[in-house]
Design a protein around this motif. Structure first.
Motif, PDB file in Angstrom:
ATOM      1  N   VAL A 143      44.398   4.916 -24.671  1.00 51.00           N
ATOM      2  CA  VAL A 143      44.813   3.624 -25.064  1.00 51.00           C
ATOM      3  C   VAL A 143      43.456   2.686 -24.665  1.00 51.00           C
ATOM      4  O   VAL A 143      42.850   2.557 -23.569  1.00 51.00           O
ATOM      5  CB  VAL A 143      45.561   3.252 -24.263  1.00 51.00           C
ATOM      6  CG1 VAL A 143      46.233   1.744 -24.467  1.00 51.00           C
ATOM      7  CG2 VAL A 143      46.879   4.017 -24.381  1.00 51.00           C
ATOM      8  N   THR A 200      48.693   6.227 -30.573  1.00 47.74           N
ATOM      9  CA  THR A 200      47.912   6.558 -29.035  1.00 47.74           C
ATOM     10  C   THR A 200      48.485   7.862 -28.630  1.00 47.74           C
ATOM     11  O   THR A 200      49.661   7.988 -28.957  1.00 47.74           O
ATOM     12  CB  THR A 200      47.742   5.514 -27.893  1.00 47.74           C
ATOM     13  OG1 THR A 200      49.122   5.257 -27.557  1.00 47.74           O
ATOM     14  CG2 THR A 200      47.191   4.250 -28.461  1.00 47.74           C
ATOM     15  N   GLN A 246      51.959   4.098 -23.648  1.00 48.20           N
ATOM     16  CA  GLN A 246      51.382   2.847 -23.435  1.00 48.20           C
ATOM     17  C   GLN A 246      52.090   2.036 -22.135  1.00 48.20           C
ATOM     18  O   GLN A 246      53.515   2.438 -22.255  1.00 48.20           O
ATOM     19  CB  GLN A 246      51.147   2.041 -24.796  1.00 48.20           C
ATOM     20  CG  GLN A 246      50.318   2.711 -25.700  1.00 48.20           C
ATOM     21  CD  GLN A 246      50.287   1.849 -27.054  1.00 48.20           C
ATOM     22  OE1 GLN A 246      50.290   0.836 -27.018  1.00 48.20           O
ATOM     23  NE2 GLN A 246      50.011   2.545 -27.862  1.00 48.20           N
ATOM     24  N   SER A 294      50.824  -4.088 -21.848  1.00 51.92           N
ATOM     25  CA  SER A 294      49.310  -3.865 -22.001  1.00 51.92           C
ATOM     26  C   SER A 294      48.681  -4.834 -23.002  1.00 51.92           C
ATOM     27  O   SER A 294      49.725  -5.141 -23.827  1.00 51.92           O
ATOM     28  CB  SER A 294      48.991  -2.406 -22.118  1.00 51.92           C
ATOM     29  OG  SER A 294      49.182  -2.046 -23.504  1.00 51.92           O
ATOM     30  N   ALA A 325      49.139  -3.301 -26.423  1.00 52.68           N
ATOM     31  CA  ALA A 325      50.709  -3.431 -26.661  1.00 52.68           C
ATOM     32  C   ALA A 325      51.296  -4.951 -27.465  1.00 52.68           C
ATOM     33  O   ALA A 325      51.830  -4.918 -28.264  1.00 52.68           O
ATOM     34  CB  ALA A 325      51.503  -2.907 -25.789  1.00 52.68           C
ATOM     35  N   ALA A 342      53.083   5.640 -29.309  1.00 48.94           N
ATOM     36  CA  ALA A 342      52.707   6.457 -28.638  1.00 48.94           C
ATOM     37  C   ALA A 342      53.177   8.006 -28.882  1.00 48.94           C
ATOM     38  O   ALA A 342      54.183   8.065 -29.072  1.00 48.94           O
ATOM     39  CB  ALA A 342      52.524   6.291 -27.326  1.00 48.94           C
TER      40      ALA A 342
END
Length: 284
Positions: free
Chosen positions: A97, A109, A113, A117, A120, A132
């Motif tokens: 990530v 990814t 995640q 984050s 994100a 992800a």
């Protein structure tokens, strides 16, 4: 960036505030946090690893949507790549990530995640399809799409990632979508009232943090609140006296000095030329 004392303080505060306090555990989300947790010990800070928590999860949809773009795969540490070289019509696949991401057509990814984050939230705010998919960098079907124009669709119950049937039409569709996104007018909700030059703590008197956010933004307002609560020693990163500039003064500067370089954009293609003109004016 909480230190040992800060992490213990926050954990105990949460534990005493929720009905499931005896079952509360801490999940380190980075190597730094793992090191801090190890120094505390599991007796005082019970932890659960990401591998244990997400053991049965292979696919994680984060931002739903459909997009077209040229697929580019980045294996190994994300930090070794020059993110500035990534183009807005690319769908990018990272083994790890990344800590940041320019505007892209889609993000995949291989590692799960954290929903809050930085990348994100960037994808969520930009409405960029984001998902992800564990170990997808080892999938020979996906690897065969490297450099090709693909269609990516992220849905709650599944995803699609395959070669676009009509690459030229797909890229044209994507270009129109990106242009519409760039030229969309944004109306700020920030307060532009002049509040003078004063400390945030002085401004905060009689006001809530939510009100300060409208003047100086969430980061400055939150740090002000941490300082006011006497919690400046809970972080490994020291809190220092800092200066923040309210939105009013940015707006005043743009109106007075930059307005002729930043007209309302009718054609997003002019963006680069306008930025170059502005940089030249600043440096000369």
């Amino acid at each position: 960036t909480l230190n040992v004392n800060g992490l213990l303080f926050i954990f105990q505060l949460l534990k005493e505030s929720v009905f499931f306090g005896d079952e509360l555990v801490y999940r380190p989300a980075s190597e730094f946090q793992e090191n801090i947790a190890a120094r505390i010990g599991s007796a005082a800070l019970p932890i659960i690893t990401s591998d244990s928590l997400f053991k049965g999860i292979k696919y994680q949809p984060l931002t739903m949507g459909t997009s077209y773009g040229e697929l580019h795969i980045f294996t190994g540490p994300a930090s070794k790549y020059d993110l500035d070289s990534i183009k807005s019509d690319w769908i990018v696949l990272f083994e790890e990530v990344p800590i940041d991401l320019p505007a892209v057509a889609g993000l995949v990814t291989c590692a799960l995640q954290t929903p809050l984050s930085h990348v994100a939230l960037l994808c969520q705010n930009r409405k960029t399809p984001n998902m992800a998919l564990k170990d997808c960098h080892k999938d020979p079907v996906i690897l065969s799409l490297q450099g090709k124009v693909v269609m990516m669709s992220v849905r709650q119950k599944g995803y699609k990632l395959h070669k676009a049937k009509d690459p030229l039409a797909a890229l044209s569709w994507m270009e129109d979508k990106l242009s519409a996104r760039i030229s969309k007018k944004v109306h700020l909700k920030a307060s532009l009232d002049p509040i003078g030059v004063k400390s945030l703590l002085e401004f905060r008197e009689g006001k809530r943090v939510a009100q300060a956010v409208n003047y100086v933004g969430s980061k400055a307002a939150t740090l002000c609140e941490i300082y006011e609560m006497g919690l400046t020693s809970i972080s490994e990163v020291p809190f220092k006296y800092a200066l923040t500039i309210p939105f009013h003064f940015y707006n005043e500067h743009v109106e007075r000095s930059c307005k002729k370089y930043l007209p309302d954009l009718e054609d997003p293609q002019n963006d680069a030329a306008l930025c170059n003109s502005l940089r030249k004016a600043i440096t000369e």
